[in-house]
Design a protein around this motif. Structure first.
Motif, PDB file in Angstrom:
ATOM      1  N   ILE A  75      10.282   5.551  -6.566  1.00 21.35           N
ATOM      2  CA  ILE A  75      10.947   4.214  -6.589  1.00 21.35           C
ATOM      3  C   ILE A  75      11.869   4.273  -7.807  1.00 21.35           C
ATOM      4  O   ILE A  75      12.344   3.463  -7.715  1.00 21.35           O
ATOM      5  N   SER A  76      11.777   5.150  -8.598  1.00 22.94           N
ATOM      6  CA  SER A  76      12.733   5.195  -9.799  1.00 22.94           C
ATOM      7  C   SER A  76      14.091   5.109  -9.263  1.00 22.94           C
ATOM      8  O   SER A  76      15.013   4.742 -10.039  1.00 22.94           O
ATOM      9  N   ASP A 124       0.852  -1.329  -0.021  1.00 20.05           N
ATOM     10  CA  ASP A 124      -0.208   0.217  -0.002  1.00 20.05           C
ATOM     11  C   ASP A 124       0.870   1.067  -0.077  1.00 20.05           C
ATOM     12  O   ASP A 124       1.556   1.330   0.979  1.00 20.05           O
ATOM     13  N   ASP A 125       0.696   2.376  -1.098  1.00 22.44           N
ATOM     14  CA  ASP A 125       1.505   3.612  -1.044  1.00 22.44           C
ATOM     15  C   ASP A 125       2.671   3.493  -1.406  1.00 22.44           C
ATOM     16  O   ASP A 125       3.537   4.324  -1.370  1.00 22.44           O
ATOM     17  N   THR A 126       3.441   2.087  -1.738  1.00 26.18           N
ATOM     18  CA  THR A 126       4.641   1.975  -2.187  1.00 26.18           C
ATOM     19  C   THR A 126       4.788   1.389  -3.285  1.00 26.18           C
ATOM     20  O   THR A 126       5.530   2.058  -4.531  1.00 26.18           O
ATOM     21  N   LEU A 127       3.939   0.147  -3.769  1.00 26.39           N
ATOM     22  CA  LEU A 127       3.804  -0.277  -5.137  1.00 26.39           C
ATOM     23  C   LEU A 127       2.571   0.257  -5.598  1.00 26.39           C
ATOM     24  O   LEU A 127       2.331   0.321  -6.948  1.00 26.39           O
ATOM     25  N   TRP A 128       1.244   0.327  -5.078  1.00 25.64           N
ATOM     26  CA  TRP A 128      -0.024   0.748  -5.406  1.00 25.64           C
ATOM     27  C   TRP A 128      -0.630   1.861  -4.624  1.00 25.64           C
ATOM     28  O   TRP A 128      -0.169   1.708  -3.295  1.00 25.64           O
ATOM     29  N   HIS A 129      -1.286   2.703  -5.202  1.00 23.41           N
ATOM     30  CA  HIS A 129      -2.028   3.787  -4.377  1.00 23.41           C
ATOM     31  C   HIS A 129      -3.054   3.263  -3.438  1.00 23.41           C
ATOM     32  O   HIS A 129      -3.833   2.408  -3.727  1.00 23.41           O
ATOM     33  N   GLY A 164       6.133   3.978 -12.461  1.00 24.75           N
ATOM     34  CA  GLY A 164       7.544   3.247 -12.514  1.00 24.75           C
ATOM     35  C   GLY A 164       7.915   1.861 -11.904  1.00 24.75           C
ATOM     36  O   GLY A 164       8.646   1.299 -11.775  1.00 24.75           O
ATOM     37  N   VAL A 165       6.717   1.484 -10.991  1.00 23.88           N
ATOM     38  CA  VAL A 165       6.717   0.305 -10.353  1.00 23.88           C
ATOM     39  C   VAL A 165       7.188  -1.002 -11.230  1.00 23.88           C
ATOM     40  O   VAL A 165       8.142  -1.626 -10.760  1.00 23.88           O
TER      41      VAL A 165
END
Lengths: 236, 236
Positions: free
Chosen positions: B222-223, B12-17, B105-106
């Motif tokens: 994350i890029s 949550d909030d790292t890979l997807w909103h 960018g994930v």
């Protein structure tokens, strides 16, 4: 030699009481909404709403409470009061906080079975609530592995049995639900031991099953389990 | 040689909103209850009720929805209507069914990192909803292990790192929460990489933290992760 090396146990209504809380809750909701809705209509609609929400909510008390509130609003066509909905909320919280009551004989039977076999706990539902019940049950130390899963299907059991390093024919699963604890384990090549509970959740009901035809054993209570496992060893 | 062998990712909030859904929900509740309650009072009380219910409900949308309903009943002193509560229920269901939006960018970054390192996903919250989001994210195949846990504390990370067979100093965790993804990993002997998200949940806030003093790295997006992991390798 012990043929049955690993024994899986269901939690709710196998080791500790659970379904009676849902049955009691239906009872209290019926009383609460008696001024608004006829009893039979309410019972039927509660089950329909719970079932319809299962894919979105999963198993567990939080989803159950949301479904109760939805049913109450719908069936009263909005006439249910905020204070009555507040009582449904309180009911859900009381269920979540309810003490863990072990079924008769569970402690002794687990101790006996653990002397010669490895035990795993395989339960489904809400992660936090299941972990909380396992901790409060005082039984956690008995199990070499605890699996809390979304659904208990054949694939779930194949994965868990593989992780134990035991061939399926040396694995037996003990539980109160034919649909979740017995039939998928038999399909995965293991053994199923059914111990029916007083109440069966609507979504766990199976129309027609037979121990001989479907390849499982049925016990009246968990106290018969050590002998049933010994009998499976004899067959092996 | 790659010093960082295993990289853990929060979901949550790292890979997807995710958190924007909660922020939007607060917004909609404020609008819905505007006839009943002053905005600031509502905001404050929503957070208090959510926090008070956390031990019983855990993280996730079902508990959040129950807390919204509780807040609405309490603050309106029962004047909220059944139909308004029905709108809160619908809001919760809409949140649960919301499509999974990956952060920019994930996909590319995971593909790049996976070429030289092993990936694990470590997320907390509701079991069914997390599994559903992981499945819908299309990212599940990238991870050799997926852990859905009740709480992300030092002990949780010690267990998960041990299960990877990697020493903690070769493990890096990437996430948006200092409290859940970074500080406990550093305490467990691993590396933490913080990528802040636009919104921070109340219960994840940390009063005071500093990358140099607390031993973690901070990225804008994350890029920058592949380069940050290479830099950790150089230090090793």
């Amino acid at each position: 030699m012990d043929v049955i090396e690993v024994v899986g146990f269901d939690g709710d209504d196998t080791l500790w009481h659970s379904e009676h809380l849902f049955a009691d809750a239906h009872e209290r909701v019926a009383t609460l909404l008696a001024p608004h809705v006829e009893r039979g209509v309410l019972e039927r609609r509660m089950h329909e709403v719970e079932r319809a929400n299962l894919a979105l909510f999963g198993y567990g008390i939080k989803g159950f409470t949301l479904s109760l509130i939805e049913t109450a609003i719908e069936l009263t066509e909005g006439a249910v009061t905020a204070s009555e909905i507040g009582e449904l909320l309180t009911l859900g919280k009381t269920m979540l906080a309810h003490p863990v009551d072990l079924l008769d004989g569970v402690t002794d039977v687990l101790a006996e079975v653990a002397m010669t076999r490895r035990l795993v706990l395989i339960t489904k539902g809400d992660l936090l609530h299941q972990e909380s019940k396992i901790a409060r049950s005082g039984l956690a130390e008995r199990f070499e592995q605890i699996e809390i899963v979304v659904d208990k299907d054949e694939q779930t059991y194949r994965r868990i049995i593989a992780a134990t390093g035991t061939p399926p024919e040396r694995f037996a699963m003990v539980g109160n639900s034919l649909r979740s604890d017995v039939l998928p384990v038999v399909a995965a090549g293991g053994h199923g031991v059914l111990i029916p509970y007083e109440f069966v959740a609507e979504h766990e009901k199976v129309d027609d099953a037979d121990p001989a035809r479907d390849g499982y054993r049925e016990l009246e209570s968990i106290s018969g389990l050590p002998a049933a496992l010994d009998a499976l060893d004899e067959l092996g």
